[in-house]
Design an enzyme around this catalytic site. Sequence first.
Site, PDB file in Angstrom:
ATOM      1  N   HIS A  84       0.844  -1.188   0.000  1.00 31.86           N
ATOM      2  CA  HIS A  84       0.000   0.000   0.000  1.00 31.86           C
ATOM      3  C   HIS A  84       0.881   1.241   0.000  1.00 31.86           C
ATOM      4  O   HIS A  84       2.084   1.160   0.243  1.00 31.86           O
ATOM      5  CB  HIS A  84      -0.944   0.002   1.223  1.00 31.86           C
ATOM      6  CG  HIS A  84      -0.250   0.077   2.546  1.00 31.86           C
ATOM      7  ND1 HIS A  84      -0.067  -1.019   3.360  1.00 31.86           N
ATOM      8  CD2 HIS A  84       0.307   1.119   3.199  1.00 31.86           C
ATOM      9  CE1 HIS A  84       0.569  -0.657   4.455  1.00 31.86           C
ATOM     10  NE2 HIS A  84       0.805   0.647   4.383  1.00 31.86           N
TER      11      HIS A  84
HETATM   12  P1  TYD Z   1      -1.615  -2.805   7.644  1.00 26.88           P
HETATM   13  O1  TYD Z   1      -1.137  -1.392   7.709  1.00 26.88           O
HETATM   14  O2  TYD Z   1      -2.400  -3.202   6.424  1.00 26.88           O
HETATM   15  O3  TYD Z   1      -0.379  -3.810   7.796  1.00 26.88           O
HETATM   16  P2  TYD Z   1       0.833  -4.138   6.799  1.00 26.88           P
HETATM   17  O4  TYD Z   1       1.155  -2.906   6.021  1.00 26.88           O
HETATM   18  O5  TYD Z   1       1.936  -4.568   7.696  1.00 26.88           O
HETATM   19  O6  TYD Z   1       0.441  -5.227   5.887  1.00 26.88           O
HETATM   20  O7  TYD Z   1      -2.419  -3.116   8.968  1.00 26.88           O
HETATM   21  C1  TYD Z   1      -2.867  -4.425   9.284  1.00 26.88           C
HETATM   22  C2  TYD Z   1      -4.151  -4.297  10.096  1.00 26.88           C
HETATM   23  O8  TYD Z   1      -3.908  -3.606  11.293  1.00 26.88           O
HETATM   24  C3  TYD Z   1      -5.248  -3.551   9.358  1.00 26.88           C
HETATM   25  O9  TYD Z   1      -6.473  -4.177   9.652  1.00 26.88           O
HETATM   26  C4  TYD Z   1      -5.228  -2.183   9.978  1.00 26.88           C
HETATM   27  C5  TYD Z   1      -4.730  -2.451  11.377  1.00 26.88           C
HETATM   28  N1  TYD Z   1      -3.917  -1.335  11.932  1.00 26.88           N
HETATM   29  C6  TYD Z   1      -4.413  -0.594  12.990  1.00 26.88           C
HETATM   30  O10 TYD Z   1      -5.537  -0.828  13.497  1.00 26.88           O
HETATM   31  N2  TYD Z   1      -3.650   0.416  13.502  1.00 26.88           N
HETATM   32  C7  TYD Z   1      -2.428   0.709  12.993  1.00 26.88           C
HETATM   33  O11 TYD Z   1      -1.763   1.644  13.484  1.00 26.88           O
HETATM   34  C8  TYD Z   1      -1.939  -0.064  11.896  1.00 26.88           C
HETATM   35  C9  TYD Z   1      -0.591   0.221  11.281  1.00 26.88           C
HETATM   36  C10 TYD Z   1      -2.715  -1.076  11.394  1.00 26.88           C
END
Ligand code: TYD
Length: 141
Positions: free
Chosen positions: A56
């Site tokens: 992303h």
């Molecule tokens: P995501 O940012 O998509 O993780 P990655 O980039 O490591 O694949 O986040 C994973 C999940 O966690 C998603 O459901 C959103 C949640 N999340 C939060 O609730 N708070 C946060 O600060 C972050 C970074 C993620």
Amino acid sequence: MPAQQPLVLGESLNLKPIADGRGKLIAIEALRTVPFEIKRVYYIYDVSDQEPRGFHAHKALQQLMFCVSGHCTLILDDGHQREEIVLDDPTKAVIVRDMTWREMHSFSDDCVLMVLASEHYDESDYIRDYAEFRRLIDVQG
Ligand code: TYD
């Protein structure tokens, strides 16, 4: 500000440890070590090397990323070029700016990836579709 090495994308920071006979300490300060206020800290751990993460970009968020333990590979992409950075030392950090696609791959078993973020969590700031990311990059020119 600590020494900076230009990356093509992102910005590499060499965090300077304070070392004495007891070990090493690294301090990171908002608006000093990183050019933003730190509103959120999170870390990724207990990961599988088979399961890449990220995929992303963020519309406005800026982040500092580094591994406090273990290592992983960070891929940055600005819509035109990609860059691969191995985060394998607690002194080796990268500022990931807004509108930069990021992927994290090849996590070691002991990896703890620390992320300092300029904003609170906001799902509406995410761009999770690569085609949409490219479209927005083209619109911005
Ligand atoms: P995501 O940012 O998509 O993780 P990655 O980039 O490591 O694949 O986040 C994973 C999940 O966690 C998603 O459901 C959103 C949640 N999340 C939060 O609730 N708070 C946060 O600060 C972050 C970074 C993620």
